[in-house]
Scaffold this motif. Structure first.
Motif, PDB file in Angstrom:
ATOM      1  N   LEU A 117       0.786  -1.052   0.052  1.00 20.56           N
ATOM      2  CA  LEU A 117      -0.117  -0.065  -0.070  1.00 20.56           C
ATOM      3  C   LEU A 117       0.910   1.279   0.041  1.00 20.56           C
ATOM      4  N   LYS A 118       0.158   2.232  -0.332  1.00 24.17           N
ATOM      5  CA  LYS A 118       0.774   3.623  -0.483  1.00 24.17           C
ATOM      6  C   LYS A 118      -0.124   4.651   0.640  1.00 24.17           C
ATOM      7  N   GLU A 119       0.604   5.221   1.241  1.00 26.34           N
ATOM      8  CA  GLU A 119      -0.184   6.252   2.300  1.00 26.34           C
ATOM      9  C   GLU A 119       0.432   7.617   1.733  1.00 26.34           C
ATOM     10  N   GLN A 120      -0.554   8.556   2.114  1.00 31.26           N
ATOM     11  CA  GLN A 120      -0.296  10.015   1.928  1.00 31.26           C
ATOM     12  C   GLN A 120      -1.340  10.759   2.859  1.00 31.26           C
ATOM     13  N   ASN A 121      -0.649  11.522   3.687  1.00 30.53           N
ATOM     14  CA  ASN A 121      -1.294  12.454   4.824  1.00 30.53           C
ATOM     15  C   ASN A 121      -2.064  11.418   5.639  1.00 30.53           C
ATOM     16  N   GLY A 122      -1.704  10.514   6.055  1.00 31.23           N
ATOM     17  CA  GLY A 122      -2.261   9.528   7.034  1.00 31.23           C
ATOM     18  C   GLY A 122      -3.450   8.690   6.509  1.00 31.23           C
ATOM     19  N   ARG A 123      -3.631   8.771   5.289  1.00 33.70           N
ATOM     20  CA  ARG A 123      -4.779   7.866   4.521  1.00 33.70           C
ATOM     21  C   ARG A 123      -4.081   7.180   3.571  1.00 33.70           C
ATOM     22  N   VAL A 124      -4.606   5.956   3.362  1.00 34.62           N
ATOM     23  CA  VAL A 124      -4.189   4.856   2.376  1.00 34.62           C
ATOM     24  C   VAL A 124      -4.885   5.168   1.079  1.00 34.62           C
ATOM     25  N   ASN A 125      -4.064   5.507  -0.012  1.00 34.00           N
ATOM     26  CA  ASN A 125      -4.945   5.799  -1.298  1.00 34.00           C
ATOM     27  C   ASN A 125      -4.473   4.903  -2.356  1.00 34.00           C
ATOM     28  N   LYS A 126      -3.568   3.899  -2.097  1.00 35.72           N
ATOM     29  CA  LYS A 126      -3.489   2.908  -2.997  1.00 35.72           C
ATOM     30  C   LYS A 126      -2.854   1.580  -2.673  1.00 35.72           C
ATOM     31  N   MET A 127      -3.697   0.593  -3.099  1.00 33.48           N
ATOM     32  CA  MET A 127      -3.190  -0.934  -2.494  1.00 33.48           C
ATOM     33  C   MET A 127      -3.186  -1.747  -3.706  1.00 33.48           C
ATOM     34  N   ILE A 128      -2.174  -2.748  -3.616  1.00 31.40           N
ATOM     35  CA  ILE A 128      -2.066  -3.688  -4.853  1.00 31.40           C
ATOM     36  C   ILE A 128      -1.869  -4.856  -4.168  1.00 31.40           C
ATOM     37  N   PHE A 129      -2.743  -5.952  -4.766  1.00 28.90           N
ATOM     38  CA  PHE A 129      -2.689  -7.388  -4.348  1.00 28.90           C
ATOM     39  C   PHE A 129      -1.788  -8.110  -5.572  1.00 28.90           C
ATOM     40  N   GLY A 130      -1.322  -8.809  -5.225  1.00 28.80           N
ATOM     41  CA  GLY A 130      -0.538  -9.753  -6.211  1.00 28.80           C
ATOM     42  C   GLY A 130      -0.592 -11.161  -5.801  1.00 28.80           C
ATOM     43  N   ILE A 131      -1.349 -12.018  -6.498  1.00 29.99           N
ATOM     44  CA  ILE A 131      -1.497 -13.389  -6.127  1.00 29.99           C
ATOM     45  C   ILE A 131      -1.017 -14.217  -7.407  1.00 29.99           C
ATOM     46  N   ASN A 132      -0.300 -15.025  -6.838  1.00 30.94           N
ATOM     47  CA  ASN A 132       0.091 -16.176  -7.910  1.00 30.94           C
ATOM     48  C   ASN A 132      -0.499 -17.724  -7.571  1.00 30.94           C
ATOM     49  N   GLY A 133      -0.822 -18.485  -8.501  1.00 30.14           N
ATOM     50  CA  GLY A 133      -1.020 -19.855  -8.011  1.00 30.14           C
ATOM     51  C   GLY A 133      -1.691 -20.544  -9.198  1.00 30.14           C
ATOM     52  N   LEU A 134      -1.414 -21.953  -9.120  1.00 27.74           N
ATOM     53  CA  LEU A 134      -1.623 -22.812 -10.351  1.00 27.74           C
ATOM     54  C   LEU A 134      -1.133 -22.211 -11.482  1.00 27.74           C
ATOM     55  N   SER A 135      -1.840 -21.797 -12.552  1.00 25.01           N
ATOM     56  CA  SER A 135      -1.034 -21.275 -13.911  1.00 25.01           C
ATOM     57  C   SER A 135      -1.212 -19.790 -14.207  1.00 25.01           C
ATOM     58  N   ASN A 136      -1.673 -19.103 -13.145  1.00 26.47           N
ATOM     59  CA  ASN A 136      -1.890 -17.666 -13.568  1.00 26.47           C
ATOM     60  C   ASN A 136      -1.347 -16.690 -12.351  1.00 26.47           C
ATOM     61  N   VAL A 137      -1.181 -15.442 -12.832  1.00 31.53           N
ATOM     62  CA  VAL A 137      -0.841 -14.384 -11.805  1.00 31.53           C
ATOM     63  C   VAL A 137      -1.987 -13.378 -11.847  1.00 31.53           C
TER      64      VAL A 137
END
Length: 171
Positions: A117-137
């Protein structure tokens, strides 16, 4: 004893520089734009509108989706384990390059979940999930507006069972 003249030293030096440049070009990505550009032709991108996210939150029983304003899902299909590991490594490198905070790293069997995640002024404004498993990302890049305390509370129940459920979705 072998004597190396100035011309040979220059050729060896230039060859060394060329090899370093080639290795750097093949290296990991430095930011999210480089990540998306590198894997653009191998992926499918699906934008998710906020109403779909709210429905997913109601169906999944989590409040986290109520805070997400928009998201895009970036899917790389039919990737072997080596490629999946490379993509996740590039994703983590991109997180570092843009000063994302690695919040969660969970591993279960061959499946991984990374949340940054990325925070600015005490608030989270961006979040990225990365998931891999089986044959996909799967990379979920979301914009949100939430305090860190609210986000921590929403994420505190994520566990290895969630990774297994996400891996089932990836099938």
């Amino acid at each position: 004893m072998i004597l190396i003249n100035k011309k040979m030293k220059k050729i060896i030096g230039l060859s060394f520089v060329a090899i370093l440049l080639i290795l750097q070009a093949c290296g990991t990505t430095k930011n999210m734009q480089e990540f998306y550009t590198k894997y653009d032709k191998q992926a499918t991108v699906i934008p998710l509108p906020s109403f779909a996210l709210k429905l997913a939150g109601k169906a999944g029983g989590t409040d986290l989706f109520n805070y997400i304003k928009s998201a895009k899902v970036f899917v790389i299909s039919d990737a072997g384990q080596g490629k999946q590991n490379r993509v996740i490594k590039d994703l983590q490198s991109s997180f570092r390059g843009e000063n994302f905070e690695n919040l969660i790293k969970l591993k279960s069997k061959n499946n991984n979940l990374n949340v940054a995640l990325k925070e600015q002024n005490g608030r989270v404004n961006k979040m990225i999930f990365g998931i891999n498993g089986l044959s996909n990302v799967l990379v979920i890049d979301s914009k949100l507006d939430i305090t860190r305390a609210e986000l921590d509370k929403a994420l505190e129940n994520i566990n290895t069972d969630d990774i297994e459920n996400l891996a089932e979705i990836l099938k």
